[in-house]
Design a protein around this motif. Structure first.
Motif, PDB file in Angstrom:
ATOM      1  N   VAL A   1       0.770  -1.152  -0.195  1.00  0.00           N
ATOM      2  CA  VAL A   1       0.101   0.020  -0.046  1.00  0.00           C
ATOM      3  C   VAL A   1       1.000   1.219  -0.137  1.00  0.00           C
ATOM      4  O   VAL A   1       0.798   2.077  -0.793  1.00  0.00           O
ATOM      5  CB  VAL A   1      -0.875   0.105   1.077  1.00  0.00           C
ATOM      6  CG1 VAL A   1      -1.651   1.358   1.301  1.00  0.00           C
ATOM      7  CG2 VAL A   1      -1.846  -1.294   1.303  1.00  0.00           C
ATOM      8  N   VAL A   2       1.969   1.171   0.795  1.00  0.00           N
ATOM      9  CA  VAL A   2       2.765   2.447   0.955  1.00  0.00           C
ATOM     10  C   VAL A   2       3.633   2.669  -0.327  1.00  0.00           C
ATOM     11  O   VAL A   2       3.443   3.742  -0.645  1.00  0.00           O
ATOM     12  CB  VAL A   2       3.612   2.080   2.259  1.00  0.00           C
ATOM     13  CG1 VAL A   2       4.578   3.378   2.380  1.00  0.00           C
ATOM     14  CG2 VAL A   2       2.669   1.805   3.454  1.00  0.00           C
ATOM     15  N   ALA A   3       4.185   1.589  -0.794  1.00  0.00           N
ATOM     16  CA  ALA A   3       5.234   1.664  -1.804  1.00  0.00           C
ATOM     17  C   ALA A   3       4.484   2.124  -3.145  1.00  0.00           C
ATOM     18  O   ALA A   3       4.654   2.781  -3.779  1.00  0.00           O
ATOM     19  CB  ALA A   3       5.896   0.439  -2.036  1.00  0.00           C
ATOM     20  N   GLY A   4       3.289   1.369  -3.155  1.00  0.00           N
ATOM     21  CA  GLY A   4       2.488   1.755  -4.300  1.00  0.00           C
ATOM     22  C   GLY A   4       2.042   3.269  -4.514  1.00  0.00           C
ATOM     23  O   GLY A   4       2.142   3.637  -5.735  1.00  0.00           O
ATOM     24  N   GLY A   5       1.637   3.653  -3.571  1.00  0.00           N
ATOM     25  CA  GLY A   5       1.434   5.290  -3.739  1.00  0.00           C
ATOM     26  C   GLY A   5       2.823   6.008  -3.774  1.00  0.00           C
ATOM     27  O   GLY A   5       2.699   7.093  -4.518  1.00  0.00           O
ATOM     28  N   ALA A   6       3.789   5.516  -3.096  1.00  0.00           N
ATOM     29  CA  ALA A   6       5.103   6.571  -3.088  1.00  0.00           C
ATOM     30  C   ALA A   6       5.782   6.411  -4.469  1.00  0.00           C
ATOM     31  O   ALA A   6       6.184   7.582  -4.963  1.00  0.00           O
ATOM     32  CB  ALA A   6       5.880   5.808  -2.060  1.00  0.00           C
ATOM     33  N   ALA A   7       5.467   5.569  -4.970  1.00  0.00           N
ATOM     34  CA  ALA A   7       6.114   5.327  -6.604  1.00  0.00           C
ATOM     35  C   ALA A   7       5.347   5.954  -7.642  1.00  0.00           C
ATOM     36  O   ALA A   7       5.810   6.149  -8.669  1.00  0.00           O
ATOM     37  CB  ALA A   7       6.551   3.630  -6.707  1.00  0.00           C
ATOM     38  N   LYS A   8       4.156   6.534  -7.306  1.00  0.00           N
ATOM     39  CA  LYS A   8       3.417   6.988  -8.312  1.00  0.00           C
ATOM     40  C   LYS A   8       4.271   8.123  -9.253  1.00  0.00           C
ATOM     41  O   LYS A   8       4.697   9.275  -8.582  1.00  0.00           O
ATOM     42  CB  LYS A   8       2.161   7.880  -7.922  1.00  0.00           C
ATOM     43  CG  LYS A   8       1.068   8.269  -8.843  1.00  0.00           C
ATOM     44  CD  LYS A   8      -0.273   8.585  -8.503  1.00  0.00           C
ATOM     45  CE  LYS A   8      -1.169   9.126  -9.610  1.00  0.00           C
ATOM     46  NZ  LYS A   8      -1.288   8.139 -10.658  1.00  0.00           N
ATOM     47  N   GLU A   9       4.211   7.957 -10.669  1.00  0.00           N
ATOM     48  CA  GLU A   9       4.851   8.746 -11.732  1.00  0.00           C
ATOM     49  C   GLU A   9       6.230   8.978 -11.555  1.00  0.00           C
ATOM     50  O   GLU A   9       6.873  10.132 -11.982  1.00  0.00           O
ATOM     51  CB  GLU A   9       3.928  10.369 -11.375  1.00  0.00           C
ATOM     52  CG  GLU A   9       2.580  10.410 -11.707  1.00  0.00           C
ATOM     53  CD  GLU A   9       1.874  11.747 -11.557  1.00  0.00           C
ATOM     54  OE1 GLU A   9       2.771  12.622 -11.138  1.00  0.00           O
ATOM     55  OE2 GLU A   9       0.782  11.834 -12.011  1.00  0.00           O
ATOM     56  N   LEU A  10       6.658   7.783 -10.732  1.00  0.00           N
ATOM     57  CA  LEU A  10       8.209   7.916 -10.724  1.00  0.00           C
ATOM     58  C   LEU A  10       8.830   6.699 -11.553  1.00  0.00           C
ATOM     59  O   LEU A  10      10.046   6.442 -11.550  1.00  0.00           O
ATOM     60  CB  LEU A  10       8.562   7.755  -9.209  1.00  0.00           C
ATOM     61  CG  LEU A  10       8.301   8.972  -8.303  1.00  0.00           C
ATOM     62  CD1 LEU A  10       8.835   8.374  -6.817  1.00  0.00           C
ATOM     63  CD2 LEU A  10       8.922  10.062  -8.718  1.00  0.00           C
TER      64      LEU A  10
END
Length: 260
Positions: A87-96
Motif C-alpha cells: 500500500v505504502v510503496a504503491g502510492g509512493a512510487a506514483k509517476e516515478l
C-alpha cells in the motif's frame, strides 16, 4: 551489468515489521551485486497512533527515501514491498517510473515493483476495506494501548514455516502498528500506471496464514493489470524461511526489468 550500474533495492516492510526483519535476505542480494536501502514509515510503533495515516506513510517513503535516491544519489530504484508495504510503496512510487521520468528529462526512475505477498488496494480503498471490512482474530486491536495493534500468535500466523527455535529472535522483530494506517485511504497506486506494464512482479505465498492465497488472488484480479506472478510454497515471511530462494527470484525479476 556492473554492480555500480544496478538499481538500488528499496525494501518496504509490512505492518508490524521493520527493515531488520529482512536481514537474512540481504547477504544474498549483496552477493548478487545489489545495494539495499530501508523503506520504513511512521505508522510502525508511533508515539501517537492518532497522528498517522496511510497517506502520511506514502508521503514519508516518497519524500524521504525514493526522491532522494533518485534525485540526489542519481540511482535507479527497484522496490520490494511486503504485505502492507505494498500500500505504502504503491502510492509512493506514483509517476516515478523510469519511462515517466525520462519523458520529463530525468535520468533515473523506479524500474520495477516487486510485491512479496503485497497488499493491493485501489485508489481510495483502505486496507481494512481490502481485507473485507473486519479484522482477522489474530490482529489484537488496542493492544498494547489504544490505537495500536499486534499480531498474536506471531509464530503461528506469520512464521508458520520457520524453525521454532527462531522464535525469540523473531519476536524482537515485531512491533505494534497504528490501526489508522489500515483504516485510512491511500493515494492512487503506481502499479495502475501503464509505465509499469512489464515491471510488476508478485510473489504469491501459498501457505500464508496471514494473507491467504485466495485473498492474494482477489487483489491481483481486481487490480486489472498484468503481474508476473511466481508461487512460493511459503508462509507470510519467505525472506525469513527461504531467503536464498527469494533473493534468486528477486534478481530474476530485476534482470527482466532491466532487459526491457
Amino acid at each position: 551489468m556492473s554492480s555500480a550500474n544496478l538499481p538500488i533495492i528499496v525494501i518496504v516492510p509490512g505492518a508490524f515489521g521493520t527493515p531488520e526483519g529482512f536481514d537474512k535476505l540481504l547477504p544474498y542480494l549483496t552477493e548478487a551485486g545489489y545495494t539495499t536501502h530501508p523503506g520504513s514509515y511512521p505508522s510502525c510503533n508511533p508515539s501517537d497512533p492518532t497522528q498517522v495515516s496511510s497517506s502520511q506513510d506514502i508521503a514519508h517513503l516518497r519524500n524521504n527515501v525514493l526522491l532522494p535516491l533518485l534525485n540526489e544519489n542519481g540511482k535507479d530504484v527497484v522496490i520490494i514491498a511486503h504485505s502492507y508495504g505494498g500500500v505504502v510503496a504503491g502510492g509512493a512510487a506514483k509517476e516515478l517510473a523510469k519511462e515517466t521520468r525520462a519523458a520529463q528529462g530525468q535520468s533515473t526512475g523506479v524500474v520495477g515493483l516487486i510485491y512479496v505477498v503485497g497488499n493491493i488496494t485501489l485508489e481510495g480503498e483502505s486496507l481494512f476495506q481490502a481485507v473485507g471490512g473486519a479484522y482477522p482474530p489474530f490482529i489484537k486491536v488496542d493492544k498494547p494501548s489504544q490505537g495500536l495493534a499486534v499480531i498474536e500468535p506471531a509464530m503461528d500466523v506469520l512464521y508458520n514455516d520457520c524453525d521454532c527455535v527462531l522464535q525469540p529472535e523473531l519476536d524482537t522483530l515485531m512491533q505494534p502498528h497504528a490501526l489508522r494506517a489500515f483504516e485510512t485511504p491511500p493515494t492512487a497506486p503506481a502499479w495502475a500506471e501503464s509505465a509499469f506494464d512489464g515491471r510488476r512482479a508478485y510473489v504469491r505465498t501459498l501457505d500464508d496464514c496471514c494473507n491467504p492465497a485466495f485473498l492474494q488472488d482477489i487483489w491481483l484480479e481486481k487490480s486489472k493489470v498484468e503481474w508476473e506472478v511466481v508461487d512460493f510454497k511459503a508462509g507470510h515471511m519467505p525472506f525469513v524461511s527461504q531467503p536464498q530462494a527469494l533473493a534468486e527470484q528477486i534478481t530474476k525479476f530485476i534482470d527482466g526489468f532491466i532487459a526491457k
